[in-house]
Design a protein around this motif. Sequence first.
Motif, mmCIF file in Angstrom:
data_model
loop_
_atom_site.group_PDB
_atom_site.id
_atom_site.type_symbol
_atom_site.label_atom_id
_atom_site.label_comp_id
_atom_site.label_asym_id
_atom_site.label_seq_id
_atom_site.Cartn_x
_atom_site.Cartn_y
_atom_site.Cartn_z
ATOM 1 N N TYR A 1 0.837 -1.125 -0.248
ATOM 2 C CA TYR A 1 -0.048 -0.177 0.591
ATOM 3 C C TYR A 1 1.064 1.514 0.177
ATOM 4 O O TYR A 1 1.938 1.498 0.902
ATOM 5 C CB TYR A 1 -0.715 -0.156 1.538
ATOM 6 N N TYR A 2 0.591 2.421 -0.954
ATOM 7 C CA TYR A 2 1.083 3.066 -0.721
ATOM 8 C C TYR A 2 0.288 4.405 -0.605
ATOM 9 O O TYR A 2 -0.572 4.984 -1.356
ATOM 10 C CB TYR A 2 1.798 4.031 -2.475
ATOM 11 N N PRO A 3 0.655 4.944 0.673
ATOM 12 C CA PRO A 3 -0.146 6.183 1.858
ATOM 13 C C PRO A 3 -0.254 6.907 0.793
ATOM 14 O O PRO A 3 -1.248 7.999 0.742
ATOM 15 C CB PRO A 3 1.086 6.603 2.887
ATOM 16 N N ASN A 4 0.933 7.512 -0.375
ATOM 17 C CA ASN A 4 0.896 8.948 -0.494
ATOM 18 C C ASN A 4 -0.302 8.838 -1.927
ATOM 19 O O ASN A 4 -0.705 10.182 -2.456
ATOM 20 C CB ASN A 4 2.340 9.250 -1.261
ATOM 21 N N LEU A 5 0.095 8.040 -2.351
ATOM 22 C CA LEU A 5 -0.682 7.671 -3.855
ATOM 23 C C LEU A 5 -2.378 7.020 -3.075
ATOM 24 O O LEU A 5 -3.235 7.037 -4.635
ATOM 25 C CB LEU A 5 -0.552 6.788 -4.677
ATOM 26 N N GLN A 6 -2.299 6.636 -2.410
ATOM 27 C CA GLN A 6 -3.697 5.710 -1.913
ATOM 28 C C GLN A 6 -3.901 5.443 -3.054
ATOM 29 O O GLN A 6 -4.691 4.796 -3.377
ATOM 30 C CB GLN A 6 -4.989 6.996 -1.614
ATOM 31 N N GLU B 1 -9.584 2.025 6.173
ATOM 32 C CA GLU B 1 -8.955 1.628 7.002
ATOM 33 C C GLU B 1 -7.035 1.975 7.216
ATOM 34 O O GLU B 1 -6.884 2.098 8.168
ATOM 35 C CB GLU B 1 -9.201 0.134 7.340
ATOM 36 N N HIS B 2 -6.684 1.760 6.192
ATOM 37 C CA HIS B 2 -5.352 2.549 5.405
ATOM 38 C C HIS B 2 -5.242 3.571 6.230
ATOM 39 O O HIS B 2 -3.897 3.992 5.969
ATOM 40 C CB HIS B 2 -5.039 1.527 4.398
ATOM 41 N N LYS B 3 -5.744 4.709 5.124
ATOM 42 C CA LYS B 3 -5.844 5.822 5.435
ATOM 43 C C LYS B 3 -5.941 7.007 6.864
ATOM 44 O O LYS B 3 -4.968 7.012 6.435
ATOM 45 C CB LYS B 3 -7.040 6.803 4.668
ATOM 46 N N LYS B 4 -6.133 6.486 7.554
ATOM 47 C CA LYS B 4 -6.317 6.538 8.881
ATOM 48 C C LYS B 4 -5.437 5.736 9.803
ATOM 49 O O LYS B 4 -4.729 6.764 10.598
ATOM 50 C CB LYS B 4 -7.527 6.020 9.902
ATOM 51 N N LYS B 5 -5.122 4.779 9.568
ATOM 52 C CA LYS B 5 -3.177 4.161 10.192
ATOM 53 C C LYS B 5 -2.300 4.579 9.544
ATOM 54 O O LYS B 5 -1.214 4.630 10.110
ATOM 55 C CB LYS B 5 -3.568 2.235 10.130
#
Length: 128
Positions: free
Chosen positions: A46-51, A106-110
Amino acid sequence: MRTRLRILQLILFLLLQSTYAQVVLETVYVSKQKTAKVVPAVRYYYYPNLQAYYDTCTGQYLYTKDGEWITADFLPSNYRGYCLFNNNYVLIEGFTEDEPYTLINEHKKKYPANFSSKRRKDHAIAQN
């Protein structure tokens, strides 16, 4: 007359033996191969910067475009300038289903986006 009969029997015997041998050889070499499905330890990054996600099984990226999830071999041009190799990703462990984006909230929050260009260590999410 007997000699001719014996020669004819011998020729007939040899012809039948060669025909039988060819049939046996054709059936001997037929085999069935079994294939096993290999499941990697970590299927998604998962790439948080790219979502966005990367699927290690298919080698494809999953990202949103106009509210729809797209699967592609490469990221689109509007993601240019982002380095995929600077360790700004999260390993999603234990999730092997085909739609990781069901957990995007969930991944965006964490793991909120961090636009820093500095290298950082990767994190792991254990799905139970």
